[in-house]
Design an enzyme around this catalytic site. Sequence first.
Site, PDB file in Angstrom:
ATOM      1  N   ARG A  71       0.835  -1.193   0.000  1.00  7.99           N
ATOM      2  CA  ARG A  71       0.000   0.000   0.000  1.00  7.99           C
ATOM      3  C   ARG A  71       0.875   1.249   0.000  1.00  7.99           C
ATOM      4  NH1 ARG A  71      -2.008  -2.828   4.219  1.00  7.99           N
ATOM      5  NH2 ARG A  71      -1.235  -1.235   5.660  1.00  7.99           N
ATOM      6  N   HIS A  80      -6.723 -17.535  12.706  1.00 14.56           N
ATOM      7  CA  HIS A  80      -5.266 -17.492  12.751  1.00 14.56           C
ATOM      8  C   HIS A  80      -4.745 -18.916  12.893  1.00 14.56           C
ATOM      9  CE1 HIS A  80      -4.242 -13.285  12.522  1.00 14.56           C
ATOM     10  NE2 HIS A  80      -5.189 -12.978  13.397  1.00 14.56           N
ATOM     11  N   ASP A 103       0.881 -21.559   9.812  1.00 18.60           N
ATOM     12  CA  ASP A 103       1.337 -20.462   8.959  1.00 18.60           C
ATOM     13  C   ASP A 103       2.483 -20.864   8.044  1.00 18.60           C
ATOM     14  OD1 ASP A 103      -0.491 -18.593   9.758  1.00 18.60           O
ATOM     15  OD2 ASP A 103       0.844 -17.494  11.084  1.00 18.60           O
TER      16      ASP A 103
END
Length: 360
Positions: A38, A125, A155
Amino acid sequence: MAGPLHGVRVVEFAGLGPGPFCAMLLADLGAEVLRIVRPGVAPDPQDITTRSRRQVAIDLRGPDGQAAALALIDKADLLVEGFRPGVMERLGLGPDDCLARNPRLVYGRMTGWGQHGPLAKAAGHDINYIAISGALHAIGRAGEAPVPPLNYVGDFGGGGMLLAVGLLAALHEAGRSGRGQVIDAAMTDGTALLSAFMYGFKAKGQWSNQRGENMLDGGAHFYDTYACADGKYVAIGAIEPQFYAELRERCGIHDPLFDGQMDPARWPLLKLRLADVFRTRTRDEWCALLEGTDACFAPVLDWDEAPQHAHNRARNTFTEVDGVVQPAPAPRFSRSTPTEPAAPQAASLDEVLAAWGAKV
Protein backbone atom coordinates in the site's frame (compact mmCIF):
# COMPACT_ATOMS: atom_id res chain seq x y z
CA MET A 1 26.14 -17.45 -8.93
CA ALA A 2 22.38 -17.24 -9.42
CA GLY A 3 20.01 -19.49 -7.54
CA PRO A 4 17.97 -22.29 -9.14
CA LEU A 5 14.97 -19.98 -9.68
CA HIS A 6 16.99 -17.33 -11.52
CA GLY A 7 14.83 -15.87 -14.27
CA VAL A 8 11.52 -16.61 -12.54
CA ARG A 9 9.41 -13.52 -11.91
CA VAL A 10 6.99 -13.35 -9.01
CA VAL A 11 4.38 -10.74 -8.10
CA GLU A 12 3.62 -10.78 -4.38
CA PHE A 13 0.71 -8.89 -2.87
CA ALA A 14 1.88 -7.86 0.59
CA GLY A 15 0.33 -9.60 3.56
CA LEU A 16 1.42 -11.13 6.85
CA GLY A 17 2.93 -14.46 7.83
CA PRO A 18 2.70 -17.33 5.36
CA GLY A 19 2.40 -15.32 2.12
CA PRO A 20 5.58 -13.28 2.71
CA PHE A 21 7.34 -16.40 3.99
CA CYS A 22 6.51 -18.22 0.76
CA ALA A 23 7.72 -15.24 -1.28
CA MET A 24 10.89 -15.14 0.81
CA LEU A 25 11.60 -18.79 0.01
CA LEU A 26 11.23 -18.05 -3.71
CA ALA A 27 13.47 -14.98 -3.47
CA ASP A 28 16.05 -16.93 -1.46
CA LEU A 29 16.22 -19.43 -4.31
CA GLY A 30 16.91 -16.74 -6.88
CA ALA A 31 13.48 -15.69 -8.15
CA GLU A 32 12.90 -12.00 -8.82
CA VAL A 33 10.07 -11.21 -6.44
CA LEU A 34 8.27 -7.88 -6.64
CA ARG A 35 6.27 -7.04 -3.52
CA ILE A 36 3.27 -4.76 -4.03
CA VAL A 37 2.46 -2.72 -0.92
CA ARG A 38 0.00 0.00 0.00
CA PRO A 39 1.17 3.60 -0.49
CA GLY A 40 3.10 4.84 2.53
CA VAL A 41 4.51 1.44 3.56
CA ALA A 42 8.30 1.63 3.83
CA PRO A 43 10.63 -1.40 3.63
CA ASP A 44 11.39 -2.89 7.04
CA PRO A 45 14.79 -4.63 7.20
CA GLN A 46 13.81 -6.19 10.52
CA ASP A 47 10.92 -8.01 8.85
CA ILE A 48 13.08 -10.90 7.69
CA THR A 49 10.28 -12.48 5.64
CA THR A 50 10.39 -9.50 3.24
CA ARG A 51 14.09 -9.81 2.44
CA SER A 52 15.75 -10.03 -0.96
CA ARG A 53 13.13 -8.22 -2.97
CA ARG A 54 12.02 -4.83 -4.18
CA GLN A 55 8.72 -3.40 -3.14
CA VAL A 56 6.59 -0.94 -5.04
CA ALA A 57 3.65 1.09 -3.69
CA ILE A 58 0.44 0.73 -5.68
CA ASP A 59 -3.06 1.84 -4.68
CA LEU A 60 -5.09 -1.15 -5.82
CA ARG A 61 -8.42 0.52 -5.05
CA GLY A 62 -8.36 2.68 -8.17
CA PRO A 63 -8.30 1.83 -11.87
CA ASP A 64 -4.79 3.18 -12.40
CA GLY A 65 -3.37 0.97 -9.68
CA GLN A 66 -5.23 -2.07 -10.92
CA ALA A 67 -3.99 -1.44 -14.46
CA ALA A 68 -0.40 -1.14 -13.23
CA ALA A 69 -0.69 -4.37 -11.23
CA LEU A 70 -2.12 -6.21 -14.23
CA ALA A 71 0.69 -4.94 -16.43
CA LEU A 72 3.22 -6.44 -14.04
CA ILE A 73 1.25 -9.67 -13.73
CA ASP A 74 1.36 -9.95 -17.52
CA LYS A 75 5.13 -10.39 -17.20
CA ALA A 76 5.12 -12.68 -14.18
CA ASP A 77 5.49 -16.45 -13.87
CA LEU A 78 4.05 -16.71 -10.37
CA LEU A 79 1.65 -14.70 -8.22
CA VAL A 80 1.31 -14.89 -4.43
CA GLU A 81 -1.67 -13.44 -2.57
CA GLY A 82 -2.98 -14.06 0.92
CA PHE A 83 -6.23 -12.10 1.11
CA ARG A 84 -9.54 -13.53 2.26
CA PRO A 85 -11.58 -15.18 -0.51
CA GLY A 86 -13.16 -12.68 -2.89
CA VAL A 87 -10.88 -9.71 -2.17
CA MET A 88 -8.73 -10.10 -5.28
CA GLU A 89 -11.83 -10.61 -7.42
CA ARG A 90 -13.33 -7.36 -6.13
CA LEU A 91 -10.09 -5.59 -7.08
CA GLY A 92 -10.31 -6.92 -10.61
CA LEU A 93 -7.20 -9.02 -9.98
CA GLY A 94 -8.73 -12.45 -9.47
CA PRO A 95 -7.52 -15.59 -11.25
CA ASP A 96 -9.94 -15.25 -14.16
CA ASP A 97 -8.81 -11.68 -14.87
CA CYS A 98 -5.11 -12.51 -14.62
CA LEU A 99 -5.09 -15.84 -16.46
CA ALA A 100 -7.10 -14.31 -19.31
CA ARG A 101 -4.18 -11.95 -19.88
CA ASN A 102 -1.33 -14.30 -18.94
CA PRO A 103 -2.37 -17.92 -19.62
CA ARG A 104 0.94 -19.29 -18.29
CA LEU A 105 0.59 -17.61 -14.90
CA VAL A 106 0.61 -19.79 -11.78
CA TYR A 107 -1.70 -18.02 -9.33
CA GLY A 108 -1.00 -18.90 -5.68
CA ARG A 109 -3.68 -18.28 -3.05
CA MET A 110 -2.76 -18.55 0.64
CA THR A 111 -5.56 -18.72 3.21
CA GLY A 112 -6.26 -20.45 6.49
CA TRP A 113 -9.52 -22.20 5.65
CA GLY A 114 -9.14 -22.39 1.86
CA GLN A 115 -11.14 -20.86 -0.97
CA HIS A 116 -14.28 -22.90 -0.24
CA GLY A 117 -15.91 -24.75 2.64
CA PRO A 118 -18.19 -23.70 5.49
CA LEU A 119 -15.46 -21.66 7.22
CA ALA A 120 -13.87 -20.11 4.12
CA LYS A 121 -15.12 -16.59 4.78
CA ALA A 122 -14.48 -16.57 8.55
CA ALA A 123 -11.56 -14.85 10.23
CA GLY A 124 -8.92 -17.00 11.89
CA HIS A 125 -5.27 -17.49 12.75
CA ASP A 126 -2.76 -20.33 12.89
CA ILE A 127 -4.07 -21.65 16.21
CA ASN A 128 -7.57 -22.03 14.74
CA TYR A 129 -6.42 -23.76 11.56
CA ILE A 130 -4.28 -26.33 13.35
CA ALA A 131 -7.07 -26.91 15.87
CA ILE A 132 -9.42 -28.50 13.32
CA SER A 133 -6.64 -30.58 11.75
CA GLY A 134 -5.94 -32.67 14.85
CA ALA A 135 -2.44 -31.30 15.32
CA LEU A 136 -3.07 -28.86 18.16
CA HIS A 137 -4.85 -31.50 20.25
CA ALA A 138 -1.70 -33.63 20.16
CA ILE A 139 0.75 -30.99 21.40
CA GLY A 140 1.16 -30.50 25.14
CA ARG A 141 1.75 -32.25 28.42
CA ALA A 142 -0.42 -35.02 29.79
CA GLY A 143 -3.36 -33.69 31.76
CA GLU A 144 -2.77 -30.11 30.59
CA ALA A 145 -4.23 -27.89 27.90
CA PRO A 146 -2.92 -28.08 24.32
CA VAL A 147 0.10 -25.82 23.76
CA PRO A 148 0.30 -23.50 20.72
CA PRO A 149 3.51 -24.47 18.85
CA LEU A 150 4.18 -20.80 17.98
CA ASN A 151 2.85 -20.49 14.42
CA TYR A 152 5.24 -22.93 12.79
CA VAL A 153 2.69 -25.60 11.93
CA GLY A 154 -0.15 -23.70 10.25
CA ASP A 155 1.34 -20.46 8.96
CA PHE A 156 4.76 -21.59 7.87
CA GLY A 157 4.85 -25.38 7.49
CA GLY A 158 1.33 -26.20 6.36
CA GLY A 159 0.88 -22.76 4.82
CA GLY A 160 3.75 -20.85 3.25
CA MET A 161 6.06 -23.77 2.62
CA LEU A 162 3.34 -25.93 1.11
CA LEU A 163 2.27 -23.04 -1.11
CA ALA A 164 5.87 -22.81 -2.35
CA VAL A 165 5.79 -26.52 -3.20
CA GLY A 166 2.52 -26.07 -5.08
CA LEU A 167 3.79 -23.04 -6.99
CA LEU A 168 6.98 -24.78 -8.07
CA ALA A 169 5.13 -27.95 -9.06
CA ALA A 170 2.67 -25.95 -11.17
CA LEU A 171 5.52 -23.90 -12.66
CA HIS A 172 7.20 -27.13 -13.75
CA GLU A 173 3.94 -28.37 -15.30
CA ALA A 174 3.34 -25.04 -17.05
CA GLY A 175 6.74 -25.39 -18.68
CA ARG A 176 5.44 -28.47 -20.46
CA SER A 177 1.79 -27.59 -21.03
CA GLY A 178 2.10 -23.84 -21.53
CA ARG A 179 -0.86 -23.38 -19.20
CA GLY A 180 -0.98 -21.85 -15.76
CA GLN A 181 -3.41 -22.70 -12.97
CA VAL A 182 -4.61 -21.67 -9.53
CA ILE A 183 -3.08 -23.04 -6.32
CA ASP A 184 -5.54 -23.11 -3.40
CA ALA A 185 -3.26 -23.51 -0.37
CA ALA A 186 -5.20 -23.82 2.89
CA MET A 187 -3.43 -24.07 6.22
CA THR A 188 -6.05 -26.56 7.39
CA ASP A 189 -5.17 -28.87 4.49
CA GLY A 190 -1.43 -28.34 4.93
CA THR A 191 -1.50 -29.00 8.65
CA ALA A 192 -3.45 -32.21 8.08
CA LEU A 193 -0.81 -33.25 5.53
CA LEU A 194 2.01 -32.52 7.99
CA SER A 195 0.24 -34.90 10.36
CA ALA A 196 0.40 -37.86 7.95
CA PHE A 197 3.06 -39.62 10.03
CA MET A 198 0.97 -39.42 13.20
CA TYR A 199 -2.24 -40.47 11.45
CA GLY A 200 -0.28 -43.50 10.23
CA PHE A 201 0.74 -44.35 13.80
CA LYS A 202 -2.87 -43.98 14.87
CA ALA A 203 -4.06 -46.33 12.11
CA LYS A 204 -1.67 -48.97 13.47
CA GLY A 205 -2.95 -48.48 17.00
CA GLN A 206 0.36 -46.97 18.08
CA TRP A 207 -0.86 -43.45 18.89
CA SER A 208 -3.59 -42.50 21.32
CA ASN A 209 -5.66 -39.36 21.64
CA GLN A 210 -4.23 -38.83 25.11
CA ARG A 211 -1.86 -35.90 24.97
CA GLY A 212 1.64 -36.41 26.38
CA GLU A 213 1.39 -40.19 26.55
CA ASN A 214 2.86 -41.14 23.18
CA MET A 215 6.42 -41.76 22.06
CA LEU A 216 6.98 -38.45 20.24
CA ASP A 217 4.89 -36.04 22.32
CA GLY A 218 6.87 -36.13 25.55
CA GLY A 219 5.27 -39.26 26.91
CA ALA A 220 8.39 -41.40 26.56
CA HIS A 221 11.35 -40.85 28.87
CA PHE A 222 13.82 -41.23 25.98
CA TYR A 223 12.20 -38.47 23.87
CA ASP A 224 11.81 -35.33 25.95
CA THR A 225 13.55 -32.30 27.42
CA TYR A 226 15.14 -32.23 30.85
CA ALA A 227 16.26 -29.47 33.21
CA CYS A 228 19.92 -29.34 34.23
CA ALA A 229 21.59 -28.17 37.40
CA ASP A 230 21.83 -24.61 36.07
CA GLY A 231 18.16 -24.41 35.05
CA LYS A 232 18.95 -24.80 31.34
CA TYR A 233 17.57 -27.68 29.30
CA VAL A 234 18.74 -30.54 27.11
CA ALA A 235 16.82 -32.53 24.49
CA ILE A 236 16.98 -36.33 24.30
CA GLY A 237 15.76 -38.39 21.34
CA ALA A 238 17.28 -41.84 21.86
CA ILE A 239 14.59 -43.92 20.15
CA GLU A 240 16.57 -46.75 18.56
CA PRO A 241 17.82 -49.39 21.04
CA GLN A 242 21.50 -48.89 20.18
CA PHE A 243 21.21 -45.13 20.76
CA TYR A 244 19.25 -45.70 23.96
CA ALA A 245 21.99 -48.07 25.12
CA GLU A 246 24.66 -45.47 24.43
CA LEU A 247 22.71 -42.83 26.34
CA ARG A 248 22.48 -45.15 29.34
CA GLU A 249 26.14 -46.10 29.18
CA ARG A 250 27.41 -42.53 28.94
CA CYS A 251 25.07 -41.35 31.69
CA GLY A 252 25.97 -44.28 33.94
CA ILE A 253 22.38 -45.57 34.07
CA HIS A 254 22.46 -49.26 35.07
CA ASP A 255 19.08 -49.53 36.81
CA PRO A 256 17.34 -52.62 35.26
CA LEU A 257 14.06 -50.73 35.30
CA PHE A 258 15.40 -48.86 32.23
CA ASP A 259 15.62 -52.16 30.31
CA GLY A 260 11.94 -51.91 29.43
CA GLN A 261 12.43 -48.98 27.06
CA MET A 262 9.25 -49.47 25.02
CA ASP A 263 6.93 -50.33 27.92
CA PRO A 264 4.63 -47.29 28.24
CA ALA A 265 3.62 -48.38 31.72
CA ARG A 266 7.17 -47.63 32.90
CA TRP A 267 7.53 -44.28 31.15
CA PRO A 268 6.16 -42.01 33.94
CA LEU A 269 8.54 -43.43 36.53
CA LEU A 270 11.49 -43.55 34.13
CA LYS A 271 10.93 -39.90 33.26
CA LEU A 272 11.27 -39.02 36.95
CA ARG A 273 14.42 -41.12 37.27
CA LEU A 274 15.96 -39.57 34.14
CA ALA A 275 15.04 -36.09 35.34
CA ASP A 276 17.00 -36.80 38.53
CA VAL A 277 20.01 -37.81 36.43
CA PHE A 278 20.05 -34.66 34.33
CA ARG A 279 19.71 -32.40 37.37
CA THR A 280 23.14 -33.56 38.55
CA ARG A 281 25.13 -31.55 35.97
CA THR A 282 24.94 -28.25 34.14
CA ARG A 283 23.94 -28.07 30.50
CA ASP A 284 27.53 -27.40 29.44
CA GLU A 285 28.72 -30.41 31.40
CA TRP A 286 26.16 -32.60 29.66
CA CYS A 287 27.25 -31.16 26.31
CA ALA A 288 30.84 -32.12 27.07
CA LEU A 289 29.74 -35.67 27.82
CA LEU A 290 27.05 -36.30 25.19
CA GLU A 291 27.15 -33.83 22.31
CA GLY A 292 28.37 -35.34 19.05
CA THR A 293 27.75 -38.92 20.19
CA ASP A 294 25.06 -41.39 19.15
CA ALA A 295 23.11 -40.71 22.34
CA CYS A 296 20.81 -38.43 20.30
CA PHE A 297 21.44 -35.39 22.44
CA ALA A 298 21.35 -31.63 21.93
CA PRO A 299 21.29 -28.57 24.18
CA VAL A 300 18.09 -26.52 24.07
CA LEU A 301 19.33 -23.15 22.82
CA ASP A 302 17.55 -19.81 22.91
CA TRP A 303 17.34 -17.30 20.03
CA ASP A 304 20.63 -15.68 21.04
CA GLU A 305 22.53 -18.92 21.57
CA ALA A 306 21.47 -20.76 18.42
CA PRO A 307 23.41 -18.59 15.92
CA GLN A 308 26.56 -19.04 18.01
CA HIS A 309 26.47 -22.84 18.16
CA ALA A 310 29.53 -24.44 16.55
CA HIS A 311 27.51 -26.62 14.17
CA ASN A 312 25.37 -23.73 12.99
CA ARG A 313 28.45 -21.58 12.53
CA ALA A 314 30.24 -24.29 10.55
CA ARG A 315 27.27 -24.60 8.20
CA ASN A 316 26.55 -20.86 8.08
CA THR A 317 23.00 -21.67 9.17
CA PHE A 318 22.55 -18.03 10.19
CA THR A 319 23.64 -14.86 8.46
CA GLU A 320 23.52 -11.14 9.15
CA VAL A 321 22.00 -8.53 6.87
CA ASP A 322 22.40 -4.86 7.79
CA GLY A 323 22.91 -5.82 11.42
CA VAL A 324 19.90 -8.16 11.56
CA VAL A 325 20.76 -11.76 12.48
CA GLN A 326 18.56 -14.16 10.55
CA PRO A 327 18.37 -17.71 9.18
CA ALA A 328 20.27 -18.19 5.94
CA PRO A 329 18.52 -19.56 2.83
CA ALA A 330 17.98 -23.32 2.76
CA PRO A 331 18.37 -25.96 1.45
CA ARG A 332 21.88 -26.05 0.00
CA PHE A 333 22.58 -26.59 -3.69
CA SER A 334 25.76 -28.14 -5.08
CA ARG A 335 25.79 -25.93 -8.17
CA SER A 336 23.14 -23.22 -8.47
CA THR A 337 23.97 -21.52 -5.19
CA PRO A 338 21.66 -18.61 -4.31
CA THR A 339 23.16 -15.23 -3.55
CA GLU A 340 23.27 -13.91 0.00
CA PRO A 341 19.97 -12.40 1.23
CA ALA A 342 19.57 -8.64 1.10
CA ALA A 343 17.41 -6.13 2.90
CA PRO A 344 14.13 -5.19 1.16
CA GLN A 345 14.33 -2.13 -1.08
CA ALA A 346 11.79 0.39 -2.28
CA ALA A 347 11.44 0.95 -6.02
CA SER A 348 9.36 3.37 -8.07
CA LEU A 349 6.53 2.03 -10.17
CA ASP A 350 7.96 3.56 -13.34
CA GLU A 351 11.31 1.94 -12.64
CA VAL A 352 9.79 -1.49 -12.18
CA LEU A 353 7.50 -1.23 -15.20
CA ALA A 354 10.46 -0.32 -17.36
CA ALA A 355 12.65 -3.10 -15.95
CA TRP A 356 9.97 -5.71 -16.59
CA GLY A 357 9.04 -4.33 -20.02
CA ALA A 358 5.47 -3.90 -18.79
CA LYS A 359 3.10 -1.40 -20.35
CA VAL A 360 0.00 -0.03 -18.65
